[in-house]
Design a protein around this motif. Structure first.
Motif, PDB file in Angstrom:
ATOM      1  N   VAL A 169       0.847  -1.194   0.000  1.00 42.36           N
ATOM      2  CA  VAL A 169       0.000   0.000   0.000  1.00 42.36           C
ATOM      3  C   VAL A 169       0.882   1.244   0.000  1.00 42.36           C
ATOM      4  O   VAL A 169       0.684   2.179  -0.788  1.00 42.36           O
ATOM      5  N   GLY A 170       1.913   1.217   0.866  1.00 45.47           N
ATOM      6  CA  GLY A 170       2.787   2.386   0.968  1.00 45.47           C
ATOM      7  C   GLY A 170       3.464   2.696  -0.347  1.00 45.47           C
ATOM      8  O   GLY A 170       3.463   3.846  -0.811  1.00 45.47           O
ATOM      9  N   LEU A 171       3.994   1.658  -0.991  1.00 48.31           N
ATOM     10  CA  LEU A 171       4.686   1.890  -2.262  1.00 48.31           C
ATOM     11  C   LEU A 171       3.712   2.348  -3.344  1.00 48.31           C
ATOM     12  O   LEU A 171       4.073   3.177  -4.192  1.00 48.31           O
ATOM     13  N   SER A 172       2.481   1.793  -3.325  1.00 50.99           N
ATOM     14  CA  SER A 172       1.505   2.220  -4.324  1.00 50.99           C
ATOM     15  C   SER A 172       1.221   3.704  -4.162  1.00 50.99           C
ATOM     16  O   SER A 172       1.220   4.459  -5.136  1.00 50.99           O
ATOM     17  N   VAL A 173       0.994   4.110  -2.918  1.00 52.24           N
ATOM     18  CA  VAL A 173       0.700   5.522  -2.665  1.00 52.24           C
ATOM     19  C   VAL A 173       1.889   6.381  -3.077  1.00 52.24           C
ATOM     20  O   VAL A 173       1.743   7.410  -3.754  1.00 52.24           O
ATOM     21  N   ALA A 174       3.092   5.913  -2.710  1.00 50.48           N
ATOM     22  CA  ALA A 174       4.282   6.705  -3.009  1.00 50.48           C
ATOM     23  C   ALA A 174       4.465   6.864  -4.506  1.00 50.48           C
ATOM     24  O   ALA A 174       4.774   7.958  -4.998  1.00 50.48           O
ATOM     25  N   SER A 175       4.259   5.773  -5.267  1.00 52.11           N
ATOM     26  CA  SER A 175       4.522   5.913  -6.701  1.00 52.11           C
ATOM     27  C   SER A 175       3.497   6.811  -7.368  1.00 52.11           C
ATOM     28  O   SER A 175       3.767   7.360  -8.431  1.00 52.11           O
ATOM     29  N   VAL A 176       2.321   6.952  -6.754  1.00 52.13           N
ATOM     30  CA  VAL A 176       1.344   7.870  -7.336  1.00 52.13           C
ATOM     31  C   VAL A 176       1.617   9.302  -6.903  1.00 52.13           C
ATOM     32  O   VAL A 176       1.603  10.227  -7.718  1.00 52.13           O
ATOM     33  N   ALA A 177       1.901   9.472  -5.620  1.00 51.73           N
ATOM     34  CA  ALA A 177       1.871  10.822  -5.061  1.00 51.73           C
ATOM     35  C   ALA A 177       3.226  11.505  -5.019  1.00 51.73           C
ATOM     36  O   ALA A 177       3.293  12.733  -5.090  1.00 51.73           O
ATOM     37  N   VAL A 178       4.308  10.745  -4.886  1.00 55.66           N
ATOM     38  CA  VAL A 178       5.610  11.365  -4.670  1.00 55.66           C
ATOM     39  C   VAL A 178       6.382  11.431  -5.983  1.00 55.66           C
ATOM     40  O   VAL A 178       6.413  10.447  -6.721  1.00 55.66           O
TER      41      VAL A 178
ATOM     42  N   HIS B 198      17.876  12.400  -9.824  1.00 52.34           N
ATOM     43  CA  HIS B 198      18.929  11.490 -10.278  1.00 52.34           C
ATOM     44  C   HIS B 198      18.482  10.031 -10.217  1.00 52.34           C
ATOM     45  O   HIS B 198      19.208   9.142 -10.634  1.00 52.34           O
ATOM     46  N   LEU B 199      17.300   9.756  -9.673  1.00 52.17           N
ATOM     47  CA  LEU B 199      16.785   8.376  -9.638  1.00 52.17           C
ATOM     48  C   LEU B 199      15.375   8.346 -10.210  1.00 52.17           C
ATOM     49  O   LEU B 199      14.410   8.138  -9.487  1.00 52.17           O
ATOM     50  N   PRO B 200      15.197   8.559 -11.508  1.00 55.86           N
ATOM     51  CA  PRO B 200      13.849   8.680 -12.046  1.00 55.86           C
ATOM     52  C   PRO B 200      13.050   7.375 -11.948  1.00 55.86           C
ATOM     53  O   PRO B 200      11.823   7.413 -11.899  1.00 55.86           O
ATOM     54  N   ASP B 201      13.763   6.243 -11.928  1.00 55.55           N
ATOM     55  CA  ASP B 201      13.065   4.956 -11.906  1.00 55.55           C
ATOM     56  C   ASP B 201      12.966   4.379 -10.504  1.00 55.55           C
ATOM     57  O   ASP B 201      12.752   3.174 -10.347  1.00 55.55           O
ATOM     58  N   LEU B 202      13.115   5.220  -9.508  1.00 58.10           N
ATOM     59  CA  LEU B 202      13.190   4.719  -8.141  1.00 58.10           C
ATOM     60  C   LEU B 202      12.010   3.818  -7.792  1.00 58.10           C
ATOM     61  O   LEU B 202      12.185   2.680  -7.357  1.00 58.10           O
ATOM     62  N   PHE B 203      10.770   4.330  -8.033  1.00 56.94           N
ATOM     63  CA  PHE B 203       9.609   3.577  -7.572  1.00 56.94           C
ATOM     64  C   PHE B 203       9.374   2.303  -8.369  1.00 56.94           C
ATOM     65  O   PHE B 203       9.125   1.257  -7.774  1.00 56.94           O
ATOM     66  N   PRO B 204       9.449   2.331  -9.709  1.00 53.01           N
ATOM     67  CA  PRO B 204       9.324   1.061 -10.423  1.00 53.01           C
ATOM     68  C   PRO B 204      10.326   0.010  -9.945  1.00 53.01           C
ATOM     69  O   PRO B 204       9.973  -1.163  -9.788  1.00 53.01           O
ATOM     70  N   VAL B 205      11.574   0.443  -9.672  1.00 57.10           N
ATOM     71  CA  VAL B 205      12.568  -0.527  -9.215  1.00 57.10           C
ATOM     72  C   VAL B 205      12.196  -1.068  -7.841  1.00 57.10           C
ATOM     73  O   VAL B 205      12.250  -2.277  -7.591  1.00 57.10           O
ATOM     74  N   LEU B 206      11.760  -0.178  -6.957  1.00 63.93           N
ATOM     75  CA  LEU B 206      11.348  -0.641  -5.630  1.00 63.93           C
ATOM     76  C   LEU B 206      10.179  -1.607  -5.727  1.00 63.93           C
ATOM     77  O   LEU B 206      10.156  -2.659  -5.075  1.00 63.93           O
ATOM     78  N   VAL B 207       9.198  -1.253  -6.577  1.00 64.73           N
ATOM     79  CA  VAL B 207       8.030  -2.123  -6.750  1.00 64.73           C
ATOM     80  C   VAL B 207       8.470  -3.482  -7.232  1.00 64.73           C
ATOM     81  O   VAL B 207       8.078  -4.527  -6.683  1.00 64.73           O
ATOM     82  N   SER B 208       9.320  -3.493  -8.266  1.00 62.13           N
ATOM     83  CA  SER B 208       9.679  -4.795  -8.823  1.00 62.13           C
ATOM     84  C   SER B 208      10.538  -5.583  -7.839  1.00 62.13           C
ATOM     85  O   SER B 208      10.418  -6.801  -7.755  1.00 62.13           O
ATOM     86  N   THR B 209      11.366  -4.903  -7.050  1.00 59.56           N
ATOM     87  CA  THR B 209      12.174  -5.642  -6.091  1.00 59.56           C
ATOM     88  C   THR B 209      11.305  -6.245  -4.996  1.00 59.56           C
ATOM     89  O   THR B 209      11.467  -7.423  -4.633  1.00 59.56           O
ATOM     90  N   LEU B 210      10.372  -5.453  -4.501  1.00 56.69           N
ATOM     91  CA  LEU B 210       9.486  -5.986  -3.459  1.00 56.69           C
ATOM     92  C   LEU B 210       8.687  -7.174  -3.987  1.00 56.69           C
ATOM     93  O   LEU B 210       8.584  -8.219  -3.329  1.00 56.69           O
ATOM     94  N   ALA B 211       8.165  -7.018  -5.203  1.00 58.78           N
ATOM     95  CA  ALA B 211       7.396  -8.114  -5.790  1.00 58.78           C
ATOM     96  C   ALA B 211       8.288  -9.334  -5.998  1.00 58.78           C
ATOM     97  O   ALA B 211       7.879 -10.473  -5.751  1.00 58.78           O
TER      98      ALA B 211
END
Lengths: 417, 505
Positions: B449-458, B463-476
């Motif tokens: 839930v936290g990552l979903s909210v973060a990737s939408v809102a933050v 210098h890390l444009p792909d931060l959230f996709p990478v975090l999502v894929s790593t967690l998954a």
């Protein structure tokens, strides 16, 4: 985007309250066949409410929350709170004037008169002025808060003319399934018949297509035209017996509920410029009665199915067709099987004729939604499906109105014997 | 209430959810020049309808393979051809050669969505209903609950009805195969699975368990007697169904080779985008793609996939029971997803299907995995504008499945089939396993839930444009790896015990 799962908070509130009022006849371990659960589903997933609020977009769920809360208060004999809620509701949407007579008489009779004679008739000496003043203060103060600012600005006539638009014609653009729909059709067919038999001159007939989509006043061609005052008289006549019955023979909150239903349906059937959505005012409270008695369950099934089907033309784009069909099927299947299970062992819920009528509804649905767009009449008579729908549905609504009356009067008789 | 009405209500709710999602935008809506998967499907209709069969897979003047060239097996092409036929009857503009490129209109969208729904209604949904009724244990109430959760799985709904694909068809055929094997109709099952393979080559993820189960069954019957007969029957069925599907391409070996080359595009690299598999997750630590050549990447991934998939398949070969089969399907598809070459994030749906089959047996882990699989596709959904349906369907799925399958109550050591695990780690301090698992579940859901909210809102740092996709894929990826290990433990710890079976029935 349509978000079907977002139901308003007031909804949930109501739900919990109403469930409490339903008498638990037998506590079965099976949650699916418990009356309160059935009622909750019937109210929460009511098809009409879903499509009118969440697809067509209105705020009815919130308003019905008030209505049901107020009913629940009356069922729990907390009349003052019930009256307060209802007067707030009236100031939110004046369509609830439909049921105001029931409220007025009920409160006057059962709340302001504290005692009855032995035979159930009113004992005039028990009149409590204190209670009447209490009620009056509540209603008057709510109205004052809501209309006060406009009275101060001197805009009251304008507000009232917006609220009661008598200029807008007998029927809505799409005819609500009521008596006037039948009247219009009778007029149309007589006119066509007359022209066909050369009894009438076509040029003298007023040209107006009454389902033409425009909101306007119409002239009937053969039958006398109907004026607002006529509809008012008809409405009052239709609800008079029901109101009289709770005055002479009050039977507690449930009798009041029945009277309220009759008022809602009577105004729906005979009112001036009725919207098809107004049928929900009768359907939702009827759910409460439906889980309690088998006869009411039968009426409920006929009324909800026809009433809900008559809402179909509200959603007319092809993308919405699957949604409305699916939701309607879900709700109908659920209400049929759940009510049948609830009243199992006491004969069937529906009479054979009613079953035939409801099956006919399926045929009408297929003809209007699937076959008609493929036929060449589409261009010539684009409003034929709407006409057929409202006429067919109005038969069902009238029938349930009559059956409700019969059940009310029969109860009266059985009480007397 | 009678069972039939509950079933019909569940199915109707499932269909309503599907149609509700389909009102949302599709992939590549209004994004020229390439659009998205929706345009790909429409383009295939155009190509198959206007060109002779021989040109479908070849680059010609009328068929530009660089613009969404056909890269699925023949059955997909036939399906497009049928759809195109209907499309032509409604509006010829939709499939006009060349001119219809990038055609978009509300009516056309409605038509395309309707084709998905029809395919689902014909193939996928009946298979799910039959599976839940014949091959799950428990009372009819339990079966209906399983059915409801199965139909409500958000990943498949969002990809098929939101993003736009026809996964329901291939998954439906595979499910028919599973169903038939479970009921003992081996020939029918192998035919259904061949059809699935011929619809999407990705069904190879499931091929190894199908093969091992049938072979193991033949061996068990005796390779010299009835087993041989069965083997021959199955082999003939498979060959005939393959031959029928490939009939137009068999006249010329060049044709068949070209189709195969289109289906297995080796040149596209180890992975694209952000996929929650091993290679992409390792990529944050080691840049494999720059170290190894394309060929050695291919061999490496092939070897790893085989190594990962073999144990469960060999176990299945020696013990061909339906329970082992279901677990092996999950294990093998996860092995393929985690280690094979050129994996799409959508391929997790192939692993989700066998996990759906386990919904009734291992509810908590199945729900956990299914939620994680939906979550792993979040970047894709965000790109397609499917945020709202993602949130609604995920919440609905989580709520209904946990409540209906009583997942949180059914996580004792016995229910989780972790007896062997406990024996293995007997030196660990005694803990309440159920409680630990439950808390892990809560924490993981909270993280998602936290990552979903973060990737939408933050907005990510520049210098890390792909931060959230990478975090999502790593967690998954961590979830998938954990589930992979867990299913292996369950598969190797023996059949479900008598006690738990009795408790369920």
């Amino acid at each position: 985007m349509y978000n079907f799962r977002l139901l308003s908070v007031s909804h949930l509130l109501t739900w919990s309250r109403c469930c409490r009022c339903v008498q638990e006849q037998k506590v079965s371990r099976d949650v699916l066949s418990r009356p309160s659960f059935v009622l909750a589903v019937l109210l929460l997933f009511n098809f009409g409410l879903l499509i009118v609020d969440h697809v067509h977009f209105q705020y009815n769920g919130f308003l019905f929350g008030f209505l049901l809360l107020s009913l629940a208060k009356h069922l729990q004999s907390q009349h003052l709170q019930g009256a307060l809620l209802f007067s707030i509701l009236l100031n939110l949407k004046h369509i609830y004037l439909y049921v105001a007579p029931a409220y007025g008489i009920f409160l006057l009779r059962s709340y302001c008169f504290t005692e009855d004679n032995k035979d159930g008739s009113v004992r005039w000496t028990s009149f409590s002025l204190r209670r009447l003043i209490g009620l009056g203060t509540i209603v008057a103060s709510v109205c004052a808060v809501s209309f006060g600012p406009f009275v101060m600005m001197g805009q009251l006539p304008q507000v009232l003319s917006r609220l009661f638009p008598f200029k807008r014609g007998l029927c809505h653009a799409y005819w609500a399934p009521n008596v006037w729909a039948l009247y219009n059709v009778l007029d149309k067919s007589l006119a066509t018949l007359g022209v066909g038999l050369k009894l009438l001159d076509e040029t003298q007939l007023p040209r107006a297509s009454m389902t033409g989509g425009l909101v306007q006043e119409v002239q009937h061609s053969v039958l006398p035209s109907v004026s607002p005052s006529v509809t008012l008289v008809c409405t009052l006549l239709s609800i008079l017996p029901a109101v009289a019955s709770i005055w002479w023979r009050p039977r507690g909150a449930r009798g009041f509920l029945r009277c309220l239903l009759l008022c809602a349906l009577g105004s729906f059937l005979f009112g001036w410029h009725v919207h098809e959505k107004a049928v929900l005012i009768a359907i939702l409270p009827l759910s409460i009665l439906a889980v309690e008695s088998r006869e009411d369950a039968g009426i409920f099934l006929v009324l909800t199915t026809t009433g809900h089907y008559s809402l179909f033309p509200l959603l007319f784009t092809p993308a919405e067709l699957p949604i409305k069909v699916l939701l309607m099927l879900i709700f109908t299947i659920y209400s049929f099987t759940a009510l049948r299970k609830l009243h199992s062992g006491r004969g069937s819920v529906l009479r054979p004729l009613e079953v035939v009528y409801l099956l006919g509804l399926v045929a009408v649905a297929i003809a209007c939604e699937v076959l008609f767009p493929l036929l060449p009449w589409q261009q010539k008579l684009p409003f034929l499906p709407l006409l057929v729908t409202s006429v067919y549905c109005s038969l069902g609504v009238c029938y349930s109105f009559l059956r409700l009356y019969v059940s009310l009067l029969r109860r009266e008789k059985s009480k007397q014997l | 209430m009678p069972t039939w009405s509950l079933v019909s209500i569940c199915v109707l709710l499932g269909v309503a959810a599907r149609w509700g999602v389909s009102l949302n935008p599709y992939s590549g809506a209004g994004k020229p020049p390439m659009f998205g998967d929706y345009e790909a499907q429409r383009h295939w209709q155009e190509v198959t309808h206007n060109l002779p069969v021989q040109e479908w897979y070849f680059n010609t003047t009328d068929n530009d393979l660089n613009y969404w060239g056909l890269d699925y097996p023949p059955l997909t092409a036939y399906h497009s051809w049928i759809c195109a036929y209907i499309a032509k009857m409604i509006n010829p503009e939709w499939v006009e050669l060349h001119k219809s490129r990038g055609y978009e209109s509300p009516a056309h969208k409605l038509f395309m969505r309707a084709t998905v729904l029809v395919a689902d209604l014909l193939i996928y949904i009946p298979a799910v209903v039959l599976y839940c009724f014949y091959l799950t244990d428990g009372s009819s109430r339990k079966k209906v609950s399983t059915l409801f959760c199965f139909l409500l799985y958000p990943g498949l709904i969002l990809i098929d009805y939101g993003h736009f694909q026809y996964n329901g068809v291939s998954q439906g055929f595979a499910l028919w195969g599973v169903l038939a094997l479970g009921l003992g109709w081996d020939a029918f099952g192998s035919m259904a699975f061949s059809l699935a393979l011929n619809y999407k080559q990705m069904e190879l993820y499931h091929a190894l368990p199908f093969f091992c189960y049938l072979l193991g069954k033949c061996v068990k019957l005796g390779l010299m007697g009835r087993g041989l007969l069965l083997l021959v029957r199955i082999a003939v069925t498979v060959l005939v169904s393959f031959a029928l599907c490939w009939l137009p391409f068999l006249s010329d070996p060049g044709q068949a080779l070209q189709v195969a080359r289109r289906i297995f595009p080796v040149a596209r690299g180890l992975f694209e985008d952000k996929v929650a598999n091993t290679w992409c997750s390792l990529n944050t630590l080691i840049k494999i793609r720059s170290i190894l050549s394309t060929d050695s990447q291919l061999y490496l991934s092939f070897a790893c996939t085989l190594l990962a998939a073999l144990p469960s398949s060999i176990r299945l070969l020696t013990r061909p029971t339906f329970w082992q089969f279901k677990l092996a399907l999950a294990n093998s598809s996860l092995a393929f997803f985690l280690f094979s070459y050129q994996v799409h994030e959508k391929s997790i749906l192939l692993a989700a299907l066998p996990v759906c089959l386990l919904l009734n047996d291992l509810p908590l882990v199945a729900i956990w995995f299914l939620q994680a699989s939906t979550f792993s596709m979040l970047p894709l959904f965000l790109k397609d504008g499917l945020l709202l349906p993602y949130v609604v369907t995920s919440l609905a799925f989580l709520f209904y499945s946990i409540y209906l399958l009583s997942a949180l109550e059914r996580c004792s050591e016995d229910e989780l089939r972790l007896g062997a695990y406990h024996r293995l780690f007997f030196m660990l301090p005694k803990m309440d396993l159920a409680c630990v698992v439950r808390w892990k579940f809560y924490i993981c859901v909270a993280a998602m839930v936290g990552l979903s909210v973060a990737s939408v809102a933050v907005t990510p740092p520049p210098h890390l444009p792909d931060l959230f996709p990478v975090l999502v894929s790593t967690l998954a990826f961590l979830h998938f790896l954990g589930t992979f290990v867990y299913f292996h433990v369950v598969q190797f710890s023996g059949p479900p015990t008598r006690k738990s079976q009795k408790k369920m029935s």
